[in-house]
Design a protein around this motif. Structure first.
Motif, short mmCIF file in Angstrom:
data_model
loop_
_atom_site.label_atom_id
_atom_site.label_comp_id
_atom_site.label_asym_id
_atom_site.label_seq_id
_atom_site.Cartn_x
_atom_site.Cartn_y
_atom_site.Cartn_z
N GLY A 84 6.86 -4.73 6.82
CA GLY A 84 7.94 -3.79 6.50
C GLY A 84 7.48 -2.65 5.64
O GLY A 84 6.29 -2.50 5.34
N VAL A 85 8.45 -1.84 5.25
CA VAL A 85 8.19 -0.68 4.39
C VAL A 85 9.20 -0.71 3.25
O VAL A 85 10.39 -0.90 3.49
N HIS A 86 8.73 -0.54 2.02
CA HIS A 86 9.63 -0.47 0.87
C HIS A 86 9.87 0.98 0.53
O HIS A 86 8.92 1.75 0.37
N GLY A 122 6.45 8.60 -0.59
CA GLY A 122 6.69 7.80 -1.79
C GLY A 122 7.00 6.35 -1.48
O GLY A 122 7.50 5.62 -2.33
N LYS A 123 6.71 5.87 -0.25
CA LYS A 123 7.04 4.49 0.13
C LYS A 123 5.80 3.58 0.07
O LYS A 123 4.69 4.05 -0.08
N HIS A 124 6.06 2.28 0.21
CA HIS A 124 4.97 1.31 0.30
C HIS A 124 5.06 0.54 1.60
O HIS A 124 6.14 0.08 1.99
N GLN A 125 3.90 0.34 2.27
CA GLN A 125 3.85 -0.52 3.45
C GLN A 125 3.55 -1.94 2.97
O GLN A 125 2.67 -2.15 2.13
N SER A 133 -2.08 8.48 5.67
CA SER A 133 -2.51 7.22 5.05
C SER A 133 -3.13 6.31 6.11
O SER A 133 -4.12 5.62 5.86
N GLU A 138 0.85 -1.20 0.00
CA GLU A 138 0.00 0.00 0.00
C GLU A 138 0.89 1.24 0.00
O GLU A 138 1.91 1.30 0.69
N ARG A 139 0.44 2.27 -0.71
CA ARG A 139 1.18 3.54 -0.72
C ARG A 139 1.05 4.23 0.62
O ARG A 139 -0.05 4.36 1.17
N VAL A 140 2.21 4.68 1.16
CA VAL A 140 2.17 5.50 2.37
C VAL A 140 3.00 6.76 2.10
O VAL A 140 3.44 6.99 0.98
N GLU A 141 3.19 7.56 3.18
CA GLU A 141 3.86 8.85 2.99
C GLU A 141 5.29 8.68 2.47
O GLU A 141 5.92 7.64 2.66
#
Lengths: 269, 615, 342
Positions: C189-191, A178-181, C96, A173-176
């Motif tokens: 985690g976080v990418h 420009g990252k993805h969770q 988010s 999922e997109r988060v703040e």
């Protein structure tokens, strides 16, 4: 592994380059000449549909159903374009697709339609949709349908879904920033509100089109009238933000002088 | 790359494949679908899919039905016959014709190129009759031109309505966004169509994993209805040839604005104005008023207009500012814009109407009548005629051979008003080859004598008609100035037309951002022009060397959307995302391929274009 | 008097996200008593941050499972906080984590929700919200009869609430039932995005739009894409600006022309591209056509450099248009900016 029942919720929106102007109608605010504006399937709902088809193709026994609430005539037109892309079944509800309708009313009708799908199996159910539409643009309808259906695993701004061994779902999922969770969900039922994902738009395929149309036309013909309104909202003003400014046209400054003025402007706080 | 990795071209079989959804196919499918949906008649079975009903598919290039068309004011005789209860109030932007006038527009600017005869006529008019707002209203509309029992439509809206009706029967399918690249031809027979390849780069080369070769759709009958500049029509003309003495010589590009008129406009719905005389004597124009204070206003720039500087857009901007029209349009607001080619050859440009496995209908089959200035109803009529013939053959279980199709379709067409009126129009405009006054006289002569008399000779190939800039502007702009303008424009990489028109005395256009907007603003705000990625360029310059030697670059000047621009080294650059598929470039290219009638510019099938359904 | 609840998750270290302090200003604009509801694994530091901000009290839902941003557990926590507050108006920042649950929570409470709220006001005792429709092309001001009314406020719409000194508000813990059926998903985690020449900077103060004119023939009759690239990148570095382009320039890059290789379709502003938010925007060598300019919706101050005094920018779309050669001007601008830094 048994197949998924992927239900995609999405409707139609005006084609992106159209000029939009609000007008007052007896049903609340609307768009000028809305019936004449060319429409397309809402972009992120479209991505959801293509991701659904992509997943269904990989997992045998899966099925994709598109549940769309919109004016029947317009839905028929949009199906001529979308119907060529990926295989799906259509459940159509004949009602307004305006962005000004109340999301809560729409969610109630959609949840009802989903619950009435023949052979619905919660343990195989994946509810897909666009994260935010290009019409109401609120990003709330899908979530409320999921809530009404009692599904506690919901994900939004999704760009990727992969199925792990054992059937767990890995979701980005997109988060703040420009990252993805990255989350791992034990399995269906789950709600996914898609952003763009990574798939290219499927090409027009006449065979897919012909197969789809056999189901799409009857679905449109029996679409029940599904009125939705603006809920308890009172609109005080609806307008296109003013854009005209008093432009100062500078013709006889040297590049040096212009540069100085610009740097001063840029450096203001 | 091994063959396993390259996707194979798929094939599919249907019974009837239609190329293009315009008024002709609308007539065809309306008639055929009614028969297919008629439960009281014996079902027509599919030969391609035994056990299934007849499989009828229509492939339309534009991204939606109603995007690729424009018009219209029409007597709608065939349309009314097919829809006897036609209620204009049910179709957006439709209204019966209420008031019709023909106006001769004088030139208040003084920059148009008028012959001595015409200038004398203008002087006389002003002196003896006076000119109301620089115009002169003809005391009556010539019978051959009148539309008083007809309708003003937005063709886009009309076709969307018709497509909706046809689709709702569930008996035929219409697929927009699906360009047909070519017909599948064997000898002189057509076996079906091939759809355009997807997932290719601008040169048509496969792009990695995205490549999808266009499907081959085999069909016992291919209905070719792809309009005046359609790829399949062009291919058949080339491969099968044209009937003796027939050629496509006369064209025009029509460009229009659809505007919202100001709240206090005195113009009533159903008002129809036909004009001629301004901005150039050769340029015919129109203003049609739809319901709800919407109007269509536009002009036609013909192929026999010698100027190499054929900037339709700039001329259109001067047209709307004419003192007779400007009071209505000054506070109007642009809502749509479009352009299309019109095949004005009519009967003389008629190809072979039928062959083994194919039949041709609509404007691409020469049905447009340039004397009555109508084409939509004619096209619709030819579609109905073909459908009636096809139903006859299907019921009799007869094959779609040339003889059979000639007997059931061509015979019907020859027996109809489309043919009768087409013959009257055949030579009606030849006088324009000699000059505007001769041309107008010739039209009147043909019209009033039922085609028995005409003026002028058959027009030459359009490529041979374009003079040089120096010749065209002789006496107005010295050759040295023209040379300077060429240089400056080449440096900036812009077309010549604006600089030349400025120099010829046309005033700058006072842009107001409402109705007088830049050409790109018209394209994007008005036409909503877009094109999906993954397709090849559909305008191709076959031999770049020939382009380098071309001094005129008329394609650049006439491109309705500025999609063809001056390029590096003399070959024009083409931006497919701006192209509106009007096809004017096709008949404007002055460079013939040696030994042929074809020109160096090839106009092929492509996706995208206008995204407005209001034209 | 009405109670307005400001609802927000806390960061991993227990502090308040900046967007929550902005939403607090919005909550105060909604009027009435303001209570704050916090949820997360740690909430103490956030409560302390609220000292002197005029908040009546803090309700805190603190539990280990709330360390993860997840619908099931977050929605339960929010619903519990809302019920404990008894608020009729619930304001939340559009983070988010909050956006993931806000609508579901509104549904659960029998209330209604509006998102992309840019302003709140009370006129004659009635609360009005201003929000966007149709991808920021239409703006509406509306009131709702139904309660509770959940309002998700966009970042940047309000300034962060300032602390005016005073004691921290009282903190009341709120219990939440977080059973295993709510924890079927785990955050693993976080990418982070892959790096490259970072030209898109959402937090930059200035948007720099480079238009198709940069690759056209210059005064000497030749295009100079290398110089163009140098000047553009130089400016981005010197000013810390974010790069936008018009569609035509993006397309040229796609044709494999020798153009600005650092540009991709992600830089496209307007038309089918983005609508970025920056306080200022400088457009160079771009004609300023309407479909592109629509993407400038959220750029407050606008200036343009274009050799054409009749370009779209000059007709009401920019505040200032400098009719000049962008190559010459940007060369000087970069020099001045670099000099300022040293």
């Amino acid at each position: 592994m048994p197949g998924y029942q992927i239900v995609v919720l999405g409707s139609i929106v005006p084609d992106p380059l159209q000029t939009l102007e609000p007008v007052a109608t007896p049903q609340g605010p609307g768009l000028k000449n809305e019936a004449m504006l060319p429409h397309v399937l809402d972009p992120w709902a479209g991505h959801a549909l293509y991701e659904a088809a992509n997943l269904a193709a990989k997992v045998p026994g899966s099925k994709v159903t598109l549940v769309a609430l919109g004016p029947k005539q317009k839905l028929q037109q949009v199906m001529m374009a979308v119907g060529q892309k990926v295989p799906f079944e259509l459940v159509a509800l004949d009602g307004p697709a305006s962005g000004f309708t109340d999301a809560h009313e729409v969610a109630a009708k959609l949840a009802d339609a989903v619950q009435k799908l023949p052979g619905l199996d919660r343990s195989a159910l994946l509810l897909f949709g666009g994260w935010e539409s290009a019409s109401r643009g609120a990003g709330v309808t899908l979530q409320m349908v999921g809530e009404r259906l009692g599904i506690p695993d919901q994900f939004f701004g999704v760009d990727e879904l992969s199925v792990k061994d054992g059937g767990a779902l890995q979701i980005l999922e997109r988060v703040e920033g420009g990252k993805h969770q990255v989350s791992v969900c034990a399995g269906p039922p789950a709600v996914l509100g898609w952003a763009t994902g990574n798939l290219p738009e499927p090409k027009n395929n006449p065979q897919v089109g012909m197969a789809n149309m056999r189901g799409v036309m009857p679905a449109l013909q029996k679409a029940p009238a599904t009125p939705v309104g603006t809920g308890g909202v009172k609109f005080e003003s609806v307008a296109v933000p003013k854009v005209a400014r008093e432009t100062r046209v500078v013709k006889d400054m040297s590049p040096d002088e212009i540069a100085k003025e610009l740097v001063e402007w840029i450096s203001q706080d | 790359m091994s063959d396993e990795n390259v996707p194979q071209r798929q094939t599919m079989a249907v019974d009837v494949a239609c190329v293009g959804f315009g008024p002709a196919t609308a007539g065809f499918l309306t008639t055929l679908s009614r028969r297919l949906a008629d439960a009281s008649k014996p079902p027509l079975e599919s030969a391609a899919s035994p056990g299934m009903p007849l499989q009828v598919l229509c492939y339309e290039r534009a991204d939606d039905v109603g995007f690729g068309v424009s018009g219209v004011v029409t007597r709608a005789r065939a349309i009314k016959a097919a829809f006897p209860d036609l209620d204009a109030s049910q179709i957006p932007m439709a209204t019966p014709v209420r008031d019709e006038k023909v106006l001769y527009l004088l030139d208040p600017v003084g920059a148009s190129r008028r012959s001595v005869t015409l200038r004398a006529a203008d002087k006389t008019l002003r002196a003896f009759h006076g000119a109301d707002r620089d115009s002169f209203e003809l005391p009556w509309a010539p019978a051959f031109l009148h539309k008083t029992d007809g309708f003003v439509f937005s063709l886009g809206q009309l076709l969307q309505w018709m497509a909706g009706q046809v689709m709702a029967t569930g008996t035929v399918q219409i697929w927009p966004g699906t360009p047909v690249a070519e017909a599948l031809v064997e000898g002189k027979a057509v076996k079906g169509v091939r759809l355009l390849d997807q997932g290719v780069d601008r040169q048509g080369r496969p792009e990695g994993g995205a490549y999808m070769p266009g499907m081959d759709v085999h069909a016992a009958l291919t209905v070719v209805a792809d309009g005046p500049v359609g790829a399949v029509g062009q291919q058949l003309d080339e491969v099968i040839g044209m009937p003796p003495g027939h050629a496509r010589r006369e064209w025009a590009v029509g460009m229009k604005l659809v505007v919202d008129l100001p709240e206090d406009t005195p113009l009533q719905a159903g008002t129809v104005l036909h004009t001629f005389g301004f901005p150039e004597p050769e340029i015919f124009g129109f203003l049609y008023v739809h319901p709800d204070r919407v109007a269509s206003v536009g002009i036609f720039v013909p192929s026999w207009f010698e100027s190499p500087v054929r900037t339709t857009y700039r001329y259109l901007q001067h047209y709307v500012q004419h003192p007779r029209l400007w009071p209505y349009l000054e506070k109007a607001k642009l809502r749509s814009w479009g352009a299309k080619s019109i095949l004005e050859s009519g009967r003389r440009g008629e190809p072979f109407l039928a062959g083994d496995g194919f039949a041709r209908i609509g404007e691409g089959s020469g049905s447009t009548n340039v004397l009555t200035s109508s084409g939509v109803d004619e096209a619709f009529a030819t579609g109905v005629q073909l459908a009636e013939g096809v139903i006859e053959l299907l019921e009799a279980k007869k094959p779609f051979t040339r003889e059979n199709l000639e007997a059931v379709y061509v015979a019907r067409r020859r027996d109809s008003w489309v043919e009768r009126e087409g013959q009257v129009a055949e030579k009606a405009r030849d006088g324009f080859q000699k000059g505007v006054v001769t041309g107008l006289m010739g039209m009147a002569l043909s019209g009033f004598t039922g085609g028995r008399m005409s003026l002028g000779d058959e027009p030459p190939h359009p490529a041979d008609q374009i003079g040089t800039l120096e010749e065209f502007y002789k006496g107005k702009i010295p050759a040295a100035d023209i040379a300077r303008i060429r240089r400056e424009c080449a440096e900036k990489g812009v077309p010549l037309h604006d600089a030349l028109m400025d120099r010829a005395g046309w005033p700058p256009v006072p842009m107001d951002g409402q109705v007088l907007v830049s050409q790109q603003d018209a394209l994007l705000m008005g036409g909503k022009v877009q094109a999906p990625p993954g397709y090849a360029d559909h305008v191709v310059f076959l031999d770049p060397e020939l382009c380098r030697g071309c001094g005129k670059r008329v394609c650049v000047e006439i491109c309705s959307a500025e999609a063809i621009r001056p390029g590096d080294g003399g070959t024009p650059a083409f931006d497919r995302e701006k192209c509106v598929h009007c096809g004017a470039c096709l008949w404007s290219c002055p460079t013939r391929l040696p030994g042929t009638d074809r020109v160096n510019l090839q106009f092929r099938a492509g996706a995208g274009g206008l995204h407005s359904a209001e034209n | 008097m009405d109670t307005t609840l400001l609802l927000s998750p806390t960061e991993a270290d227990g502090t308040l996200p900046r967007a929550a302090l902005e939403a607090l200003s919005a909550a105060k604009a909604a009027g009435g008593t303001v209570i704050v509801g916090l949820f997360g694994a740690k909430t103490g530091p956030a409560a302390a941050q609220l000292a002197g901000t005029g908040v009546a009290k803090v309700l805190a839902a603190e539990a280990a499972p709330l360390a993860q941003p997840r619908y099931g557990t977050d929605a339960a926590a929010c619903a519990a906080l809302a019920r404990a507050a008894g608020a009729t108006v619930i304001v939340a920042p559009a983070l988010s984590r909050m956006a993931r649950v806000a609508a579901g929570v509104a549904q659960r409470l029998g209330g209604r929700i509006d998102t992309h709220v840019s302003a709140l006001s009370t006129e004659g005792g009635a609360l009005s919200a201003t929000r966007w429709y149709y991808k920021q092309r239409i703006e509406a001001k509306l009131q709702r009869a139904e309660r509770p009314w959940v309002l998700l406020v966009d970042p940047g719409a309000y300034p962060a609430a300032a602390a005016a000194g005073g004691a921290a508000p009282a903190v009341e813990p709120v219990a939440v039932e977080l059973g295993p059926e709510l924890q079927r998903s785990q955050v693993t985690g976080v990418h982070a995005p892959t790096s490259g020449e970072q030209t898109i900077r959402p937090d930059a103060k200035l948007l720099f739009v480079a238009g198709a004119g940069w690759t056209k023939k210059q005064a000497d009759g030749k295009p100079n894409p290398e110089k163009a690239g140098e000047l553009i990148l130089g400016f981005l570095r010197a000013a810390g600006a974010s790069l936008g382009t018009s569609k035509s320039l993006t397309d040229q890059a796609g044709e494999g022309q020798k153009v600005l290789e650092f540009m991709t379709h992600l830089n496209q502003v307007g038309q089918t591209g983005s609508t970025p938010r920056h306080p200022r925007g400088l457009s160079t060598c771009c004609h300023g056509e309407e479909p592109h300019v629509v993407g400038w919706r959220f750029i407050r101050e606008r200036r343009a450099i274009n050799l054409d005094a009749n370009c779209g920018w000059a007709r009401g779309k920019a505040d200032v248009v400098y009719v000049a050669d962008a190559f010459a001007v940007m060369e000087k601008v970069n020099a001045l900016l670099t000099a300022k830094k040293t």
